[in-house]
Design an enzyme around this catalytic site. Structure first.
Site, PDB file in Angstrom:
ATOM      1  CG  ASP D 401     107.573  10.482 108.001  1.00  0.00           C
ATOM      2  OD1 ASP D 401     107.798  10.447 106.785  1.00  0.00           O
ATOM      3  OD2 ASP D 401     106.693  11.161 108.539  1.00  0.00           O
TER       4      ASP D 401
HETATM    5  N1  LIG Z   1     103.991   8.303 117.546  1.00  0.00           N
HETATM    6  C1  LIG Z   1     103.703   9.535 117.853  1.00  0.00           C
HETATM    7  O1  LIG Z   1     103.544   9.860 119.034  1.00  0.00           O
HETATM    8  C2  LIG Z   1     103.541  10.570 116.792  1.00  0.00           C
HETATM    9  C3  LIG Z   1     102.766  11.681 117.096  1.00  0.00           C
HETATM   10  C4  LIG Z   1     102.625  12.660 116.094  1.00  0.00           C
HETATM   11  C5  LIG Z   1     103.259  12.503 114.891  1.00  0.00           C
HETATM   12  N2  LIG Z   1     104.018  11.406 114.645  1.00  0.00           N
HETATM   13  C6  LIG Z   1     104.682  11.300 113.362  1.00  0.00           C
HETATM   14  O2  LIG Z   1     104.152  10.215 112.653  1.00  0.00           O
HETATM   15  C7  LIG Z   1     105.169   9.657 111.813  1.00  0.00           C
HETATM   16  C8  LIG Z   1     105.235   8.202 112.113  1.00  0.00           C
HETATM   17  O3  LIG Z   1     106.049   7.557 111.180  1.00  0.00           O
HETATM   18  P1  LIG Z   1     105.632   6.192 110.558  1.00  0.00           P
HETATM   19  O4  LIG Z   1     106.802   5.734 109.800  1.00  0.00           O
HETATM   20  O5  LIG Z   1     105.089   5.306 111.593  1.00  0.00           O
HETATM   21  O6  LIG Z   1     104.387   6.527 109.634  1.00  0.00           O
HETATM   22  P2  LIG Z   1     104.317   7.500 108.367  1.00  0.00           P
HETATM   23  O7  LIG Z   1     105.606   8.139 108.090  1.00  0.00           O
HETATM   24  O8  LIG Z   1     103.132   8.376 108.618  1.00  0.00           O
HETATM   25  O9  LIG Z   1     104.027   6.523 107.219  1.00  0.00           O
HETATM   26  C9  LIG Z   1     102.946   5.638 107.256  1.00  0.00           C
HETATM   27  C10 LIG Z   1     102.933   4.897 105.951  1.00  0.00           C
HETATM   28  O10 LIG Z   1     101.993   3.842 106.061  1.00  0.00           O
HETATM   29  C11 LIG Z   1     101.476   3.607 104.774  1.00  0.00           C
HETATM   30  N3  LIG Z   1     100.153   3.034 104.866  1.00  0.00           N
HETATM   31  C12 LIG Z   1      98.997   3.678 105.150  1.00  0.00           C
HETATM   32  N4  LIG Z   1      97.974   2.819 105.116  1.00  0.00           N
HETATM   33  C13 LIG Z   1      98.479   1.604 104.806  1.00  0.00           C
HETATM   34  C14 LIG Z   1      97.909   0.320 104.626  1.00  0.00           C
HETATM   35  N5  LIG Z   1      96.600   0.104 104.776  1.00  0.00           N
HETATM   36  N6  LIG Z   1      98.737  -0.711 104.319  1.00  0.00           N
HETATM   37  C15 LIG Z   1     100.056  -0.481 104.169  1.00  0.00           C
HETATM   38  N7  LIG Z   1     100.642   0.692 104.307  1.00  0.00           N
HETATM   39  C16 LIG Z   1      99.848   1.750 104.633  1.00  0.00           C
HETATM   40  C17 LIG Z   1     101.463   4.934 104.065  1.00  0.00           C
HETATM   41  O11 LIG Z   1     101.909   4.754 102.711  1.00  0.00           O
HETATM   42  P3  LIG Z   1     100.852   4.428 101.547  1.00  0.00           P
HETATM   43  O12 LIG Z   1      99.813   5.504 101.632  1.00  0.00           O
HETATM   44  O13 LIG Z   1     101.692   4.412 100.362  1.00  0.00           O
HETATM   45  O14 LIG Z   1     100.301   3.062 101.900  1.00  0.00           O
HETATM   46  C18 LIG Z   1     102.489   5.768 104.802  1.00  0.00           C
HETATM   47  O15 LIG Z   1     103.612   6.097 104.029  1.00  0.00           O
HETATM   48  C19 LIG Z   1     106.456  10.372 112.136  1.00  0.00           C
HETATM   49  O16 LIG Z   1     106.723  11.374 111.199  1.00  0.00           O
HETATM   50  C20 LIG Z   1     106.148  11.004 113.487  1.00  0.00           C
HETATM   51  O17 LIG Z   1     106.889  12.185 113.720  1.00  0.00           O
HETATM   52  C21 LIG Z   1     104.143  10.425 115.574  1.00  0.00           C
END
Ligand SMILES: NC(=O)c1ccc[n+]([C@@H]2O[C@H](COP(=O)([O-])OP(=O)(O)OC[C@H]3O[C@@H](n4cnc5c(N)ncnc54)[C@H](OP(=O)(O)O)[C@@H]3O)[C@@H](O)[C@H]2O)c1
Ligand SMILES: NC(=O)c1ccc[n+]([C@@H]2O[C@H](COP(=O)([O-])OP(=O)(O)OC[C@H]3O[C@@H](n4cnc5c(N)ncnc54)[C@H](OP(=O)(O)O)[C@@H]3O)[C@@H](O)[C@H]2O)c1
Lengths: 474, 103, 103, 474
Positions: D401
């Site tokens: 994301d």
């Molecule tokens: N940081 C905060 O405080 C917080 C709090 C609440 C919500 N959020 C939300 O969380 C999201 C964070 O974004 P992000 O880009 O960090 O994460 P993300 O959008 O959730 O994407 C994580 C990606 O990691 C991949 N993944 C999972 N396991 C894996 C593995 N073992 N090896 C390689 N890849 C793996 C997944 O794809 P595959 O399954 O294809 O591997 C997934 O697409 C945002 O939408 C944010 O709004 C953040």
């Protein structure tokens, strides 16, 4: 009703907090001050609704008289007389706190109920009464001495007579002793209670005088900031006496504000608070003792407004370094006009503000703000110090200590104080009336440097002359 | 005791808030804080209005007058100072004459 | 009322202090703050130790156990996390092996 | 003695304040946490010296059991399981607050003196009991549901059944009603008092479940922060019940901390708190519904660890963009090693940290700190976003994301969220296991871009392979 009033006091305290928070930025500061004033209004109105009010007319009359005098004083004062005025207000604040505590005592010894709800004058309350009277009275007389020194009504010299330290210590001891007597007699003999608190008040008044008298006139801003802190603490102590939350919170906030300002000033002058309070430093006596004429064998090169006009108008960059003399001469408007004319001719003009230039923290900022100099032209010492080397003309306007290279050498009164490196500029023009030293009394080698030209005379007149020349040029 | 706690918390809070005031505003801060210390006007009102008369009432009345001077004068003078800062900001865009704003 | 004042002041103070914590430390802040909320252990001690027995004492005892878990666990885990930050700072000068420090 | 204990409580509160202040910088944070722990010790010790202690053994035993369990949990947890653990602790904290309030009620209905000094269970206290029980119980059950979702024991999907909103509202209404009954009966019928507070407790527990169950697993960190705030408020409410200053001050501080974190997270995700709490957003259902295979007509170019090794080792600058997948794969150590090997070959390596990468605020910082990645290599979004255009390879490791260009377009779940501009780099390598979308369930166009190469597989394994290749190269 009682609860509503308490809530109103809390709201007042919250408004003070929010108001002071807004003082963190110039853009919101005015709003912040207004909020704080609103908080005060809330607190005053709430108090008018207390039960048991015996003499509402006295309250209203007192408010009206005080408000009238305050408004007139605030309207009439010159911006340069700010430090004096703050000192006076501060003295009134301290006095008021002490008087309220005394009224509480009078109420008690007169046999009536005390003012604080549900309490007698027990040992705990008596102790806070002593604190309130002691701090309040010291603040009061100390502030008025500071006013006298700042306004020039008293000589600025540190006054010192034989036995003064002894007298000070004696008074302090007496105050503590009679404070103790007061606390001890609070439940017992009314005459002793009255007598001890009266003696305490008088000793505290004398103490305030003796504490401030030996401090040089130029150190008064530090003293005023410290007394400001005291007047807050006096209000807080009165709050303890009356069990009033608004007084405790706001008094403490002010205590913190004054203390922080004191520490900041001392740090910027590279001196300890103890040194300021005991130093007998910075009177005009120092100034008188040092050279006002060039010493033998040294020469200064003088310049004229005409030459300065030519010099600056053909420069690429001019940095203006204002100091206390700008405030004395009230030359800020002329200076601003001069800077604008230079800018019209394509010269880059910056103002370099030393943290302790002038006699109050932020003194130069207030002055230049008054003359409508835009923010983005003001630079703090750290920002601008690297630029003097690429600057054609450094124009020192009534500044002295803050550009004195002696600060870089050990063993004098300003050693170690950070300074503005004007001596790195190609040419330095110093606008002042004589060769006499500044606040610290330390002679300034800068005046004799090859790259320095002295433009003697009142800063306002010199600036006026330059402005006319610049207009003639255009 | 409760009062003492309030005192300690206020001291912490004051320290947090005030150490962030920029140097530019130190002079207005000094006079603004001074005005706030005039909160003792509340105590003075109580003393002036609720005393049974005599010494106590007169001391209270005097306290009220000087405290009010401190409050009203302090806030007004601070406002005068801060007004200049506000003006400066408005005009910092350029040196347009006042008339320019009418259009 | 006094308690409410303390509450309001604490809220202001918390806001001042905590809004300045950098993002890097938000996770440890969360767990550290959580540990502090275990202060309710004081209430639990009172309840466990001062009840006359019966329901009240057992409720207090249970409260004490869970509150202590929160406190001890919370502080320890926060410390573990922050330890890593401290290490990182130490080693940020370069990737010297541990042995280099002995000399 | 009483006063000394009060002073100890005040000292504890002061230590919490000073401790939290030190959390403002990584260099002092550990010390700060230790100071806060010291404050807790002071508070606990002071309490042991209270008079009227009937069963000291119960106190000591309870402390020992709790400390043992807490220490074991804290020792054993994996760094990645942090959010879960905080949720559990939080639940315990809320439960404890509610139980203390209940003990006070039991004490009262049992006919004994109440625990708070000098008070009966009057209407005011009864009201704070209701608050304490309500907030504490909601925090407790809510936190455990959050734990279940975070640890995967409960499905991450938002659960929603017909009539759930009605049930929630009903429970809330019931809780308010029985709270009212409790307050009204506090001075009167003991059986009614007991009954109403028991019903209130149970409704609050159920309410906590119903409030958290409809929220998607990925939104749990926000929920945990909010519940953290609640547990602080519950402690403060208990402080009101017992008239205990330490509880009020510390509970309120925690309440502020949790609230600030909640707001920061919501802002960084560009969503409102209401949206998070009612949205049913971000479950795996979204992920499942979206494409895990390239849609027809679109192609992705795949790459291998070998190719990635060559590509990065001949680059001038590589920016690593870690995301939640890094935490899942626990690949931080391999990643650090890889970065170090690249640096030895003269490649500049930077880490770009998006404010909401991962599932907790500062999640990536904690992970990379664990792997000893030096501070000065971590860059915040604003600092680094301009640099992608001059970067040869952007290596996206388990992030999705936070690099999804859909955020720049309107009309989807992440519209308006600021992202890292990896697509400006010459080549983008995305390390993840499939084409499935991230947390928000929004498809990512980046994967199909010409400059993007997908390196499918677990991030740890891929990074391991690259490390071996790099070592072979050397
Ligand atoms: N940081 C905060 O405080 C917080 C709090 C609440 C919500 N959020 C939300 O969380 C999201 C964070 O974004 P992000 O880009 O960090 O994460 P993300 O959008 O959730 O994407 C994580 C990606 O990691 C991949 N993944 C999972 N396991 C894996 C593995 N073992 N090896 C390689 N890849 C793996 C997944 O794809 P595959 O399954 O294809 O591997 C997934 O697409 C945002 O939408 C944010 O709004 C953040
Ligand atoms: N800002 C603060 O908060 C604060 C507080 C306490 C103390 N201080 C101290 O005050 C000093 C401030 O340094 P500074 O450089 O601003 O001032 P300064 O060292 O006191 O020098 C001021 C100079 O202005 C000249 N001057 C006076 N009236 C003038 C007029 N009408 N026209 C032109 N020049 C005039 C004086 O020289 P002539 O008599 O020859 O004209 C004097 O040398 C520092 O030592 C600082 O530590 C500052």
């Amino acid at each position: 009703m009682e609860t509503v009033i308490q809530l109103a006091y809390l709201a007042a305290a919250a408004l003070f907090i929010v108001g002071l928070r807004r003082m963190q930025s110039p853009a919101t500061a005015r709003r912040g001050n207004q909020l704080a004033a609103g908080g005060m209004l809330v607190a005053v109105l709430a108090t008018l609704f207390l039960d048991d009010i015996l003499s509402p007319w006295m309250m209203i009359l007192g408010l009206l008289i005080g408000a009238g005098i305050g408004a007139v004083l605030a309207r009439q004062v010159e911006m340069t007389a700010m430090p004096e005025l703050v000192a006076v207000f501060n003295g009134f604040g301290g006095l008021a706190s002490a008087l309220v505590a005394l009224a509480e005592v009078a109420q008690y010894t007169g046999g009536s109920e005390v003012l604080a709800p549900d309490t007698e004058l027990g040992a705990g309350t008596a102790f806070t009464v002593v604190l309130s009277v002691l701090i309040g009275m010291v603040t009061c007389s100390g502030s008025f001495v500071a006013y006298g020194k700042l306004s020039g009504r008293l000589g600025g010299n540190p006054i010192d007579f034989t036995g003064m330290r002894t007298a000070t210590l004696g008074l302090l001891g007496g105050a503590v002793f009679f404070g103790g007597v007061f606390v001890a007699s609070a439940g017992a003999a009314a005459w002793l209670t009255t007598l001890s608190i009266v003696i305490l008040s008088l000793s505290a008044l004398a103490l305030g005088v003796l504490l401030v008298v030996p401090i040089g006139g130029a150190d008064m801003p530090v003293v005023v900031a410290l007394l400001n802190s005291y007047s807050g603490l006096a209000a807080a102590a009165t709050g303890f006496v009356l069990g009033n939350i608004a007084l405790i919170v706001s008094g403490t906030l002010v205590g913190a504000a004054g203390f922080i300002l004191t520490v900041i000033m001392c740090e910027a002058m590279n001196r300890s608070l103890v040194n300021v309070l005991t130093g007998g430093f910075g009177g005009e006596e120092g100034a008188a003792g040092a050279a006002a004429e060039a010493p033998e064998g040294r020469t200064v090169s003088e310049t004229s407004p005409d030459d300065t006009t030519i010099l600056t108008s053909y420069a690429d960059q001019v940095i203006i370094v204002p100091g206390y003399g700008l405030a004395v001469a009230q030359a800020q408007h002329q200076l601003r006009e001069m800077a604008e004319l230079l800018e019209e001719r394509g010269v880059t003009v910056k103002y370099a503000i030393h943290p302790v230039a002038g006699r109050m923290p932020g003194h130069m900022n207030v002055l230049l703000a008054e003359a409508n100099v835009p923010y983005d032209k003001l630079f703090e010492m750290e920002e601008v110090n690297g630029e003097f080397a690429q600057t054609d003309v450094a124009l020192v306007v009534g500044a002295n200590d803050v550009v004195n290279p002696a600060a870089r050498e050990p063993g004098n009164d300003i050693s170690g104080m950070p300074i503005l490196n004007v001596d790195e500029a190609e040419t330095v023009v110093v606008m002042k009336r004589s060769l006499s030293p500044g606040y610290s009394g330390v002679d300034n080698e800068l005046f004799y440097a090859d790259s320095t030209k002295m433009l003697f005379g009142d800063a306002k007149e010199s600036a006026d002359a330059i402005v006319s020349e610049l207009k003639a040029l255009a | 005791m409760q009062n003492f706690i309030v005192f300690v918390l206020s001291a912490f809070l004051g320290n947090e808030i005030l150490s962030k005031v920029p140097q530019t505003l130190h002079t207005p801060l000094m006079s603004g804080a001074n005005a706030i210390s005039g909160i003792t006007v509340v105590g003075a009102l109580i003393a002036a209005g609720m005393s049974g008369g005599g010494w106590s009432a007169w001391l209270g009345f005097l306290a009220l007058v000087v405290a009010t001077i401190n409050v009203v004068g302090g806030f007004l003078v601070t406002d005068r100072m801060l007004q200049m800062f506000a003006q400066k900001q408005r005009s910092s865009g350029g040196a347009e004459p006042e008339g320019a704003k009418v259009k």
